[in-house]
Design a protein around this motif. Structure first.
Motif, short mmCIF file in Angstrom:
data_model
loop_
_atom_site.label_atom_id
_atom_site.label_comp_id
_atom_site.label_asym_id
_atom_site.label_seq_id
_atom_site.Cartn_x
_atom_site.Cartn_y
_atom_site.Cartn_z
N GLU A 39 -9.20 11.79 -12.02
CA GLU A 39 -10.49 12.30 -12.46
C GLU A 39 -11.68 11.61 -11.78
O GLU A 39 -12.79 11.78 -12.20
N ASP A 40 -11.44 10.81 -10.77
CA ASP A 40 -12.56 10.18 -10.08
C ASP A 40 -12.42 10.36 -8.59
O ASP A 40 -11.46 10.93 -8.10
N THR A 41 -13.39 9.89 -7.87
CA THR A 41 -13.32 9.90 -6.42
C THR A 41 -13.09 8.48 -5.95
O THR A 41 -13.52 7.52 -6.54
N ASP A 42 -12.39 8.35 -4.84
CA ASP A 42 -12.07 7.02 -4.33
C ASP A 42 -11.77 7.16 -2.85
O ASP A 42 -11.59 8.25 -2.32
N SER A 43 -11.72 6.06 -2.17
CA SER A 43 -11.50 6.10 -0.74
C SER A 43 -10.06 6.43 -0.42
O SER A 43 -9.16 6.19 -1.20
N GLN A 44 -9.84 7.01 0.76
CA GLN A 44 -8.51 7.39 1.19
C GLN A 44 -8.20 6.69 2.50
O GLN A 44 -8.99 6.72 3.43
N TRP A 45 -7.04 6.04 2.56
CA TRP A 45 -6.66 5.32 3.75
C TRP A 45 -6.05 6.25 4.79
O TRP A 45 -5.53 7.31 4.47
N THR A 46 -6.12 5.81 6.00
CA THR A 46 -5.46 6.53 7.10
C THR A 46 -3.99 6.13 7.13
O THR A 46 -3.67 4.95 7.16
N SER A 47 -3.11 7.12 7.14
CA SER A 47 -1.68 6.84 7.13
C SER A 47 -1.18 6.63 8.56
O SER A 47 -1.23 7.55 9.38
N TRP A 48 -0.71 5.43 8.85
CA TRP A 48 -0.11 5.17 10.16
C TRP A 48 1.22 4.43 10.03
O TRP A 48 2.09 4.54 10.90
N LEU A 49 1.41 3.69 8.94
CA LEU A 49 2.64 2.92 8.78
C LEU A 49 3.85 3.84 8.60
O LEU A 49 4.89 3.65 9.26
N ILE A 153 3.58 9.31 3.15
CA ILE A 153 2.24 9.53 3.70
C ILE A 153 1.22 9.66 2.58
O ILE A 153 0.14 9.07 2.63
N ARG A 154 1.56 10.43 1.54
CA ARG A 154 0.61 10.58 0.44
C ARG A 154 0.36 9.25 -0.27
O ARG A 154 -0.77 8.90 -0.61
N LEU A 155 1.42 8.48 -0.49
CA LEU A 155 1.24 7.18 -1.12
C LEU A 155 0.41 6.24 -0.26
O LEU A 155 -0.45 5.50 -0.76
N GLU A 156 0.66 6.26 1.05
CA GLU A 156 -0.11 5.38 1.93
C GLU A 156 -1.57 5.78 1.97
O GLU A 156 -2.46 4.93 2.03
N GLN A 157 -1.85 7.08 1.94
CA GLN A 157 -3.24 7.53 1.91
C GLN A 157 -3.94 7.07 0.64
O GLN A 157 -5.13 6.77 0.65
N GLN A 158 -3.20 7.00 -0.45
CA GLN A 158 -3.81 6.64 -1.72
C GLN A 158 -3.92 5.13 -1.92
O GLN A 158 -4.88 4.64 -2.51
N PHE A 159 -2.94 4.37 -1.41
CA PHE A 159 -2.88 2.94 -1.73
C PHE A 159 -2.87 2.02 -0.51
O PHE A 159 -2.92 0.80 -0.68
N GLY A 160 -2.83 2.55 0.69
CA GLY A 160 -2.88 1.71 1.87
C GLY A 160 -1.52 1.22 2.34
O GLY A 160 -0.54 1.22 1.61
N PHE A 161 -1.47 0.78 3.59
CA PHE A 161 -0.19 0.44 4.21
C PHE A 161 0.41 -0.85 3.68
O PHE A 161 1.64 -1.02 3.67
N VAL A 162 -0.42 -1.80 3.22
CA VAL A 162 0.12 -3.08 2.75
C VAL A 162 1.00 -2.86 1.52
O VAL A 162 2.16 -3.28 1.47
N ARG A 163 0.45 -2.20 0.51
CA ARG A 163 1.20 -2.02 -0.72
C ARG A 163 2.41 -1.11 -0.53
O ARG A 163 3.51 -1.40 -1.03
N VAL A 164 2.23 -0.01 0.19
CA VAL A 164 3.35 0.90 0.42
C VAL A 164 4.42 0.23 1.28
O VAL A 164 5.62 0.39 1.03
N GLY A 165 4.00 -0.55 2.28
CA GLY A 165 4.98 -1.25 3.11
C GLY A 165 5.78 -2.26 2.31
O GLY A 165 7.00 -2.38 2.49
N ILE A 166 5.12 -2.99 1.42
CA ILE A 166 5.82 -3.96 0.58
C ILE A 166 6.83 -3.26 -0.32
O ILE A 166 7.99 -3.70 -0.46
#
Length: 337
Positions: A39-49, A153-166
């Motif tokens: 229900e809010d807006t937030d930044s979206q990361w670029t998926s590369w990992l 890809i969707r998870l990385e866009q939402q949470f970034g490569f560090v968290r998804v990679g871990i």
């Protein structure tokens, strides 16, 4: 607990839509639905990992097929000719030996497949990681990489490569540990455990951030159905459901640790008048889930590793656990699997 910012590169601010993802057997079905909306807006990361992981898995498979060199050891085979012989040393093993269009089991074992004797007796613990990057064949590789694309890809866009990679790596590691505890007579390869970890993280992320989603009930039950279907498929012979279960549990706990979102009051603090009381960054239940999950994760992995390298068999401590991986029917027998 995860903060507002990460060190990853980010794109513009966008409205976050529902996840469209899945694991190894239901990618297209779940990808076609918008499960829930934040229900809010937030930044979206670029998926590369995630794309890099896909490319790395494909590259590793090519190397494995080159090393396998089916025509080069045809004099040792009794089960038939190589498939797709026009590919030369990249041709596949006969279907009777590998129905997934891939290398021989001996090649996989040579290059880092998970096998209890190699890990425990020969002290090759590195196989707990290398097996995640190996696949038994083209079909196995395509199924896992398509699933990783939909989920990752969707998870990385939402949470970034560090968290998804871990989450991806630790879930794969947890999957390997659990698999080794319960399976001693077969080798295991593939990224399925890591993918189940991402799926588990999606579920815990929905739970811990429950108040900021719409259509939450539909999303919750959709995820539960997908999880149930894929775990049920794991009871078929030659499918390592112990790895799936270990990866899912690891990812589920990591989701509470890494994927909590701040409250709206915290996100909007910069727009509030000076002196306005600001809510705490996270809700109390999020802190509780974070702490409990972290403790369970550390203790669980520690105990499992100690048991594994002491040579203990998980089946001795859980007689019914064998049914998680294979259930005998009139059409197949699970003995020796």
């Amino acid at each position: 607990m995860a903060g507002d910012d990460d060190i990853e590169s980010r794109g513009g601010r966008v409205k976050r839509n529902g996840y469209s993802n899945n694991n190894t057997s239901s990618s297209s079905a779940y990808a076609s639905s918008s499960a829930y909306v934040i229900e809010d807006t937030d930044s979206q990361w670029t998926s590369w990992l995630v794309p890099m992981i896909v490319v790395a898995n494909i590259a590793v498979f090519i190397v494995v097929m080159y090393v396998n060199n089916c025509p080069g050891h045809r004099h040792m085979r009794l089960v038939g000719k190589c498939l797709a012989r026009f590919l030369g040393r990249f041709s596949f093993e006969p279907l009777r030996e590998n129905p997934l269009f891939g290398p021989s089991s001996s090649t996989l074992k040579k290059l880092g497949a998970l096998e209890w004797t190699e890990v425990v007796v020969k002290h090759q613990g590195w196989r707990l990681i290398t097996c995640i990057w190996l696949h038994a064949g083209v079909i196995h590789l395509l199924a896992n990489m398509l699933s990783l694309t939909f989920i990752g890809i969707r998870l990385e866009q939402q949470f970034g490569f560090v968290r998804v990679g871990i989450i991806y790596l630790l879930s794969g590691f947890g999957a390997s540990v659990v698999s080794s505890l319960f399976i001693r007579n077969n080798i295991s390869v593939g990224a399925s455990g890591a993918l189940f970890g991402l799926l588990g993280a999606m579920l815990s992320e929905l739970i811990t951030n429950w108040t900021i989603y719409t259509n939450k009930a539909a999303a919750f039950f959709t995820l539960l159905v997908i999880i149930a279907i894929n775990l049920a498929i794991g009871i078929l012979p030659h499918v390592d459901n112990f790895a799936h279960t270990g990866g899912f549990i690891t990812g589920f706990l990591l989701g509470f640790v890494l994927l909590s979102r701040p409250q709206f009051g915290w996100l909007e603090r910069q727009n509030l008048p000076a002196g306005t009381l600001i809510k705490s960054k996270y809700k109390p239940y999020q802190y509780v889930l974070w702490l409990v999950s972290l403790v369970l994760l550390v203790v669980g992995l520690t105990v499992a590793l100690v048991m594994l390298f002491r040579g203990e068999n998980g089946n001795d401590h859980c007689r019914w656990c064998r049914y998680l991986s294979c259930v005998s029917t009139s059409r197949w027998d699970c003995n020796g699997i």
